[in-house]
Structures are given as structure tokens and as C-alpha cells.
Motif scaffolding. Structure first.
Motif, PDB file in Angstrom:
ATOM      1  N   GLY A   1       0.851  -5.662  -1.272  1.00 39.99           N
ATOM      2  CA  GLY A   1      -0.527  -5.239  -1.806  1.00 39.99           C
ATOM      3  C   GLY A   1      -0.486  -4.157  -2.914  1.00 39.99           C
ATOM      4  O   GLY A   1      -1.494  -3.675  -3.340  1.00 39.99           O
ATOM      5  N   LYS A   2       0.596  -3.781  -3.393  1.00 38.07           N
ATOM      6  CA  LYS A   2       0.704  -2.468  -4.314  1.00 38.07           C
ATOM      7  C   LYS A   2       0.125  -2.725  -5.671  1.00 38.07           C
ATOM      8  O   LYS A   2      -0.560  -1.834  -6.053  1.00 38.07           O
ATOM      9  CB  LYS A   2       2.125  -2.003  -4.417  1.00 38.07           C
ATOM     10  CG  LYS A   2       3.030  -2.905  -5.299  1.00 38.07           C
ATOM     11  CD  LYS A   2       4.406  -2.588  -5.260  1.00 38.07           C
ATOM     12  CE  LYS A   2       5.353  -3.627  -5.534  1.00 38.07           C
ATOM     13  NZ  LYS A   2       5.401  -4.963  -4.741  1.00 38.07           N
ATOM     14  N   THR A   3       0.136  -3.983  -6.263  1.00 38.24           N
ATOM     15  CA  THR A   3      -0.709  -4.218  -7.494  1.00 38.24           C
ATOM     16  C   THR A   3      -2.077  -3.991  -7.393  1.00 38.24           C
ATOM     17  O   THR A   3      -2.776  -3.434  -8.167  1.00 38.24           O
ATOM     18  CB  THR A   3      -0.189  -5.409  -8.160  1.00 38.24           C
ATOM     19  OG1 THR A   3       1.297  -5.488  -8.153  1.00 38.24           O
ATOM     20  CG2 THR A   3      -0.807  -5.680  -9.727  1.00 38.24           C
ATOM     21  N   SER A   4      -2.698  -4.675  -6.091  1.00 40.85           N
ATOM     22  CA  SER A   4      -3.998  -4.866  -6.032  1.00 40.85           C
ATOM     23  C   SER A   4      -4.495  -3.149  -5.802  1.00 40.85           C
ATOM     24  O   SER A   4      -5.633  -2.998  -6.174  1.00 40.85           O
ATOM     25  CB  SER A   4      -4.493  -5.307  -4.731  1.00 40.85           C
ATOM     26  OG  SER A   4      -3.672  -6.682  -4.793  1.00 40.85           O
ATOM     27  N   LEU A   5      -3.668  -2.280  -5.124  1.00 37.74           N
ATOM     28  CA  LEU A   5      -4.078  -0.860  -4.708  1.00 37.74           C
ATOM     29  C   LEU A   5      -4.138  -0.263  -5.855  1.00 37.74           C
ATOM     30  O   LEU A   5      -5.160   0.664  -6.148  1.00 37.74           O
ATOM     31  CB  LEU A   5      -2.975  -0.461  -3.611  1.00 37.74           C
ATOM     32  CG  LEU A   5      -3.438  -1.110  -2.090  1.00 37.74           C
ATOM     33  CD1 LEU A   5      -2.215  -0.648  -1.218  1.00 37.74           C
ATOM     34  CD2 LEU A   5      -4.710  -0.392  -1.633  1.00 37.74           C
TER      35      LEU A   5
HETATM   36  N1  LIG Z   1      -5.263  -4.684   2.589  1.00 38.50           N
HETATM   37  C1  LIG Z   1      -5.045  -5.873   2.314  1.00 38.50           C
HETATM   38  N2  LIG Z   1      -5.754  -7.028   3.019  1.00 38.50           N
HETATM   39  C2  LIG Z   1      -5.528  -8.520   2.965  1.00 38.50           C
HETATM   40  N3  LIG Z   1      -5.169  -8.803   1.453  1.00 38.50           N
HETATM   41  C3  LIG Z   1      -4.529  -7.964   0.650  1.00 38.50           C
HETATM   42  C4  LIG Z   1      -4.415  -6.487   1.064  1.00 38.50           C
HETATM   43  N4  LIG Z   1      -3.844  -5.807   0.061  1.00 38.50           N
HETATM   44  C5  LIG Z   1      -3.575  -6.834  -0.799  1.00 38.50           C
HETATM   45  N5  LIG Z   1      -3.865  -8.185  -0.524  1.00 38.50           N
HETATM   46  C6  LIG Z   1      -3.506  -9.471  -1.006  1.00 38.50           C
HETATM   47  O1  LIG Z   1      -2.232  -9.555  -1.012  1.00 38.50           O
HETATM   48  C7  LIG Z   1      -1.593 -10.515  -2.165  1.00 38.50           C
HETATM   49  C8  LIG Z   1      -0.644  -9.769  -2.704  1.00 38.50           C
HETATM   50  O2  LIG Z   1      -0.913  -8.380  -3.254  1.00 38.50           O
HETATM   51  P1  LIG Z   1      -0.434  -7.948  -4.519  1.00 38.50           P
HETATM   52  O3  LIG Z   1      -0.186  -8.889  -5.383  1.00 38.50           O
HETATM   53  O4  LIG Z   1      -0.922  -6.653  -4.779  1.00 38.50           O
HETATM   54  O5  LIG Z   1       1.127  -7.270  -3.826  1.00 38.50           O
HETATM   55  P2  LIG Z   1       2.274  -6.784  -4.658  1.00 38.50           P
HETATM   56  O6  LIG Z   1       2.549  -5.734  -3.574  1.00 38.50           O
HETATM   57  O7  LIG Z   1       1.761  -6.208  -5.945  1.00 38.50           O
HETATM   58  O8  LIG Z   1       3.377  -7.894  -4.830  1.00 38.50           O
HETATM   59  P3  LIG Z   1       4.587  -8.034  -6.024  1.00 38.50           P
HETATM   60  O9  LIG Z   1       5.428  -6.874  -5.720  1.00 38.50           O
HETATM   61  O10 LIG Z   1       4.947  -9.554  -5.808  1.00 38.50           O
HETATM   62  O11 LIG Z   1       3.728  -7.958  -7.426  1.00 38.50           O
HETATM   63  C9  LIG Z   1      -2.851 -10.623  -3.021  1.00 38.50           C
HETATM   64  O12 LIG Z   1      -3.481 -11.887  -2.797  1.00 38.50           O
HETATM   65  C10 LIG Z   1      -4.098  -9.569  -2.575  1.00 38.50           C
HETATM   66  O13 LIG Z   1      -5.069  -9.842  -2.788  1.00 38.50           O
END
Ligand SMILES: Nc1ncnc2c1ncn2[C@@H]1O[C@H](COP(=O)(O)OP(=O)(O)OP(=O)(O)O)[C@@H](O)[C@H]1O
Ligand SMILES: Nc1nc2c(ncn2[C@@H]2O[C@H](COP(=O)(O)O)[C@@H](O)[C@H]2O)c(=O)[nH]1
Length: 204
Positions: free
Chosen positions: A16-20
Motif C-alpha cells: 500500500g505504499k503508493t496509495s499512502l
Molecule cells: N490500508 C489498506 N486497506 C485496504 N486496501 C489497501 C490499503 N492500502 C492500500 N490498499 C490497496 O491495496 C492495493 C495495493 O496498494 P498499492 O498499489 O498502493 O501498493 P504498493 O505497495 O505501492 O505496491 P507496488 O510496490 O506493487 O507498487 C491497492 O489496490 C490499494 O488500493
């Protein structure tokens, strides 16, 4: 002149790092994220120059040869790197910069920039991590399996980081990230005030 601070945020894919980071940037003044270069193919909704700079392996290797990267690494089956000039330009402008990079890149940056602040984000469980990758709907089952295989080894690097947080409830994790940034900004301000006082003592 005051320069910005470098923050590293790492996590296994899907934590979830990109979303955060997107929300954190939207809510915080003087905080920017560095857009990485990658040789991976773009996903459906991704835009060149917004999510990544999508480049060929040849261009990436040329950038390595010209020392254009602050750090670079092979992650899963592709190359990823942070452009040195962009980050330095932001910092000189007094902006704090987030690098969303893997643990290998974090190691390289820490060696060059020991004063950086590094944060590792964990998912609440392995099962939730897989679920999030599936729900995201961007990667096929082979890619998800490949990322899940790497996840445990990646997470074993969390002790190398200054802060560890679990992204279970999104808003709680976001709030914790904001606290880390605020605390470090306060510390930096105090250190600058102390330095200024010391210099004034020396002049008097
Ligand atoms: N706390 C949370 N609860 C539920 N879903 C979440 C939460 N945080 C993020 N997500 C969802 O989880 C999925 C992965 O999130 P994200 O793409 O931000 O991950 P990431 O760590 O950036 O992955 P990557 O390294 O592959 O880019 C997305 O669909 C996002 O909406
Ligand atoms: N060392 C670096 N790692 C990076 C960089 N940009 C992203 N990443 C890492 O890659 C994985 C996979 O990302 P995805 O967009 O293909 O899902 C991600 O978890 C990041 O940790 C970088 O510039 N350097």
C-alpha cells in the motif's frame, strides 16, 4: 540555506505504499515524491512521467553508465532507478523528497546520505498482501505469485529501517506517516536553531 530532507519508503509489492504516499503528498506542504525510471511495461492506467518514466533497458543502462542514478536495482524481473539530478534539485529548493524504492536501493541511499529517514511498511498479513495484489487487478497471476514469493525475503530487511509501520487501517497508517514527517521537521528546525545560536555565540 535550508535544504530538504530525504525520506525512503519501502514495502513489499501490494502493501500500500503508493496509495499512502499519494495521499501524504496531497495533504503535506513542501513534500514531493521522486518519479522513478523503470524498464517494466506500464500498467493500464499508468502514465509516463507521472507514475514512472518508462524506458528501455538500453536507455536505463546508458543512464547507469552516465552515473545519472542516485540508486538503482533489479526488482523482481525489471530495473528501477532514482534520477540523481531531480532529487538534488528538489532538496536544494528546500523540498522534502520521498523515494518509494526497494530495500536494495534504500541501502545504497543510506550509504551516500546517512541523514536520510527510512520507513518500512508491512501488510497486516501475507494473506492480506495477496488479497490486495489481486484486488488491485493490475497484474496477472504469474506476476502476483512472483511478487508473493519475494515478499517474505523483502520483509526480513525491516530492521535496517528507522521506522516500521503496519498498513492495516489506511487512515491510521497515513496518520503515522504524517507524524514521522512532522517529528523530523521539528527536529530539523530545532537543530538549525541550535546551530544558529552556536554561530552567534562564536561571533560575539
Ligand atoms: N490500508 C489498506 N486497506 C485496504 N486496501 C489497501 C490499503 N492500502 C492500500 N490498499 C490497496 O491495496 C492495493 C495495493 O496498494 P498499492 O498499489 O498502493 O501498493 P504498493 O505497495 O505501492 O505496491 P507496488 O510496490 O506493487 O507498487 C491497492 O489496490 C490499494 O488500493
Ligand atoms: N530500488 C528501486 N526500487 C524501486 C524504484 N521504484 C520502484 N521500486 C520498487 O519496485 C517495486 C515494484 O514496483 P511496481 O511499480 O512494479 O509495482 C516497488 O515495490 C518498489 O519498492 C526505484 O527507483 N528504485
Amino acid at each position: 540555506m535550508t535544504t530538504g530532507k530525504l525520506y525512503i519508503i519501502s514495502a513489499p509489492s501490494g502493501a500500500g505504499k503508493t496509495s499512502l504516499v499519494k495521499q501524504l503528498i496531497a495533504d503535506t506542504d513542501k513534500l514531493v515524491v521522486s518519479i522513478s525510471h523503470t524498464t517494466r511495461a506500464s500498467r493500464n492506467a499508468e502514465q509516463n512521467g507521472v507514475d514512472y518514466f518508462f524506458v528501455t533497458v538500453e536507455v536505463f543502462q546508458d543512464m547507469i553508465a552516465h552515473q545519472a542514478f542516485l540508486e538503482h536495482a533489479q526488482v523482481y524481473d525489471n530495473f528501477y532507478g532514482t534520477a540523481r539530478q531531480t532529487v538534488e534539485d528538489y532538496l536544494v529548493q528546500g523540498l522534502d523528497v520521498i523515494l518509494e524504492i526497494d530495500w536494495q536501493g534504500a541501502r545504497q541511499v543510506r550509504q551516500m546520505w546517512p541523514e536520510c529517514v527510512s520507513i518500512f511498511i508491512l501488510p497486516p498479513s501475507i494473506a492480506v498482501l495477496r488479497q490486495r495484489l489481486q484486488n488491485r487487478g493490475q497484474d496477472n497471476v504469474e506476476i502476483i505469485d512472483r511478487r508473493m514469493q519475494a515478499a517474505v525475503a523483502e520483509m526480513s530487511h525491516y530492521p535496517e529501517f528507522d521506522y516500521l509501520l503496519v498498513n492495516d487501517d489506511f487512515n491510521t497508517a497515513l496518520q503515522q506517516l504524517k507524524c514521522i514527517i512532522s517529528a523530523n521537521r521539528l527536529l530539523q528546525t530545532r537543530q538549525q536553531q541550535e546551530l544558529l545560536a552556536l554561530l552567534q555565540d562564536l561571533v560575539n
